[in-house]
Design a protein around this motif. Structure first.
Motif, PDB file in Angstrom:
ATOM      1  N   ASP A 194       0.894  -1.133  -0.021  1.00 12.71           N
ATOM      2  CA  ASP A 194       0.108  -0.040   0.133  1.00 12.71           C
ATOM      3  C   ASP A 194       0.965   1.223   0.037  1.00 12.71           C
ATOM      4  O   ASP A 194       0.837   2.022   0.773  1.00 12.71           O
ATOM      5  N   ALA A 195       1.860   1.326  -1.050  1.00 14.42           N
ATOM      6  CA  ALA A 195       2.805   2.200  -1.037  1.00 14.42           C
ATOM      7  C   ALA A 195       3.872   2.231  -0.169  1.00 14.42           C
ATOM      8  O   ALA A 195       3.756   1.596   1.033  1.00 14.42           O
TER       9      ALA A 195
ATOM     10  N   LYS B   9      -1.155   4.716  -0.421  1.00 13.97           N
ATOM     11  CA  LYS B   9      -1.384   4.525  -1.941  1.00 13.97           C
ATOM     12  C   LYS B   9      -2.388   5.732  -2.280  1.00 13.97           C
ATOM     13  O   LYS B   9      -2.427   6.354  -3.314  1.00 13.97           O
ATOM     14  N   GLU B  10      -3.663   5.644  -1.437  1.00 12.32           N
ATOM     15  CA  GLU B  10      -4.504   6.863  -1.772  1.00 12.32           C
ATOM     16  C   GLU B  10      -3.897   8.129  -1.900  1.00 12.32           C
ATOM     17  O   GLU B  10      -4.146   8.904  -2.927  1.00 12.32           O
ATOM     18  N   GLU B  11      -2.965   8.590  -0.916  1.00 13.28           N
ATOM     19  CA  GLU B  11      -2.198   9.794  -1.054  1.00 13.28           C
ATOM     20  C   GLU B  11      -1.372   9.856  -2.383  1.00 13.28           C
ATOM     21  O   GLU B  11      -1.104  10.920  -2.907  1.00 13.28           O
ATOM     22  N   GLU B  12      -0.537   8.626  -2.520  1.00  7.84           N
ATOM     23  CA  GLU B  12       0.357   8.677  -3.751  1.00  7.84           C
ATOM     24  C   GLU B  12      -0.410   8.959  -4.933  1.00  7.84           C
ATOM     25  O   GLU B  12       0.109   9.557  -5.951  1.00  7.84           O
ATOM     26  N   ASP B  13      -1.697   8.603  -4.863  1.00  8.77           N
ATOM     27  CA  ASP B  13      -2.540   8.694  -6.265  1.00  8.77           C
ATOM     28  C   ASP B  13      -3.132   9.966  -6.335  1.00  8.77           C
ATOM     29  O   ASP B  13      -3.663  10.094  -7.705  1.00  8.77           O
TER      30      ASP B  13
ATOM     31  N   GLU C 157      -3.264  13.654  -7.664  1.00  9.17           N
ATOM     32  CA  GLU C 157      -2.958  14.344  -8.459  1.00  9.17           C
ATOM     33  C   GLU C 157      -1.780  15.222  -8.183  1.00  9.17           C
ATOM     34  O   GLU C 157      -1.926  16.146  -7.076  1.00  9.17           O
TER      35      GLU C 157
ATOM     36  N   THR D 183       1.087  14.686  -6.668  1.00  8.98           N
ATOM     37  CA  THR D 183       2.007  14.401  -5.549  1.00  8.98           C
ATOM     38  C   THR D 183       3.385  13.973  -5.661  1.00  8.98           C
ATOM     39  O   THR D 183       3.426  13.541  -6.877  1.00  8.98           O
TER      40      THR D 183
ATOM     41  N   ASP E  94       7.133  12.382  -4.360  1.00 10.36           N
ATOM     42  CA  ASP E  94       7.338  11.190  -3.217  1.00 10.36           C
ATOM     43  C   ASP E  94       8.853  11.115  -2.979  1.00 10.36           C
ATOM     44  O   ASP E  94       9.657  11.029  -4.200  1.00 10.36           O
TER      45      ASP E  94
END
Ligand code: ADP
Length: 228
Positions: free
Chosen positions: A120-121, A164-168, A170, A172, A174
């Motif tokens: 999950d990232a 993963k939700e935050e990584e996805d 727009e 973002t 990392d």
């Protein structure tokens, strides 16, 4: 500062769990879970080098293998190595290399296998944290433990440990980081996406502070095994 999707504070990592000695047949092993991301590392060696011509008379050869299992992500991933896993194996190896006294083990090889059983990232960081604990558990001579976590830039805020939700989201970006807390040395610094220059220093500082927190958890897990 905008609200994070799971309600965490900007400097709050996901819940972390760490354990060593999880694979009985390995020379050293560890599990590192951060939120829903789980990495299991197994260390084998120092042992003879195969094929022999790859051996180095001066020092050990470190080999790292990263594998994300098919069932680790919501939609089944194609099994086996791919470009991403080959690259991450190299990234993990480079992050661990500065921490190991390879010269203690000439003509031998140390194998590090990391399996991501749930993703999950942040899997490369969890892999590094697990692998470093497994190396310590194997009794490999080390300068320091390597602690790893990713810092990021989400909705214009610097935040730690994206899921993963935050990584996805727009826009973002990392920054996976790995750090040797006692030597105060960064061994991995990547940037995926764009980041305003003035925020970079803040991000790296938050990354270092968080790696120090990861280190405390790794140390506690290593001590626990040997005090039991
Ligand atoms: P990291 O896991 O280190 O953050 P990436 O940025 O490559 O590395 O991957 C981010 C996340 O995307 C992974 O942790 C995982 O949740 C998801 N992911 C990566 N590769 C795949 C894949 N082939 N199929 C489904 N999800 C994937």
């Amino acid at each position: 500062m905008s609200e994070r999707p799971d309600g965490r504070k900007f400097d709050e990592m996901r819940d972390i769990e760490a354990k060593v000695g999880v694979i009985k047949e390995a020379d050293g092993s560890a599990m590192f879970r951060i939120g829903k991301t789980i990495a299991i590392a197994g260390v084998y060696g120092p042992r003879k080098v195969y094929p022999r011509h790859l051996e180095d008379p001066e020092k050990a050869v470190l080999k790292c293998y990263y594998d994300m299992y098919s069932f680790s992500v919501p939609e089944r991933k194609r099994p086996g190595p791919d470009r991403r896993s080959i690259e991450l194996s190299m990234v993990i190896k480079n992050a661990l290399l500065p921490s190991i006294f390879l010269k203690e083990y000439p003509k031998s090889q140390i194998d590090v296998f990391v399996s991501i059983i749930q993703a999950d990232a942040g899997t490369r960081c969890a892999a590094i944290s697990a692998a470093s604990m497994a190396l310590a558990d194997a009794g490999i001579a080390m300068k320091d433990v390597v602690s790893s976590v990713a810092v990021g830039h989400v909705n214009n805020d610097v935040v730690i440990d994206l899921n993963k939700e935050e990584e996805d989201i727009e826009g973002t970006s990392d920054i996976p980081m790995a750090y040797m807390p006692r030597m105060k040395k960064i061994t991995l610094l990547q940037l995926d996406g764009k980041m305003p220059k003035e925020k970079l220093k803040e991000a790296i500082e938050l990354g270092i502070k968080s790696c120090e927190k990861v280190y405390e958890i790794q140390k506690k897990a290593l001590k626990e095994k040997y005090t039991k």
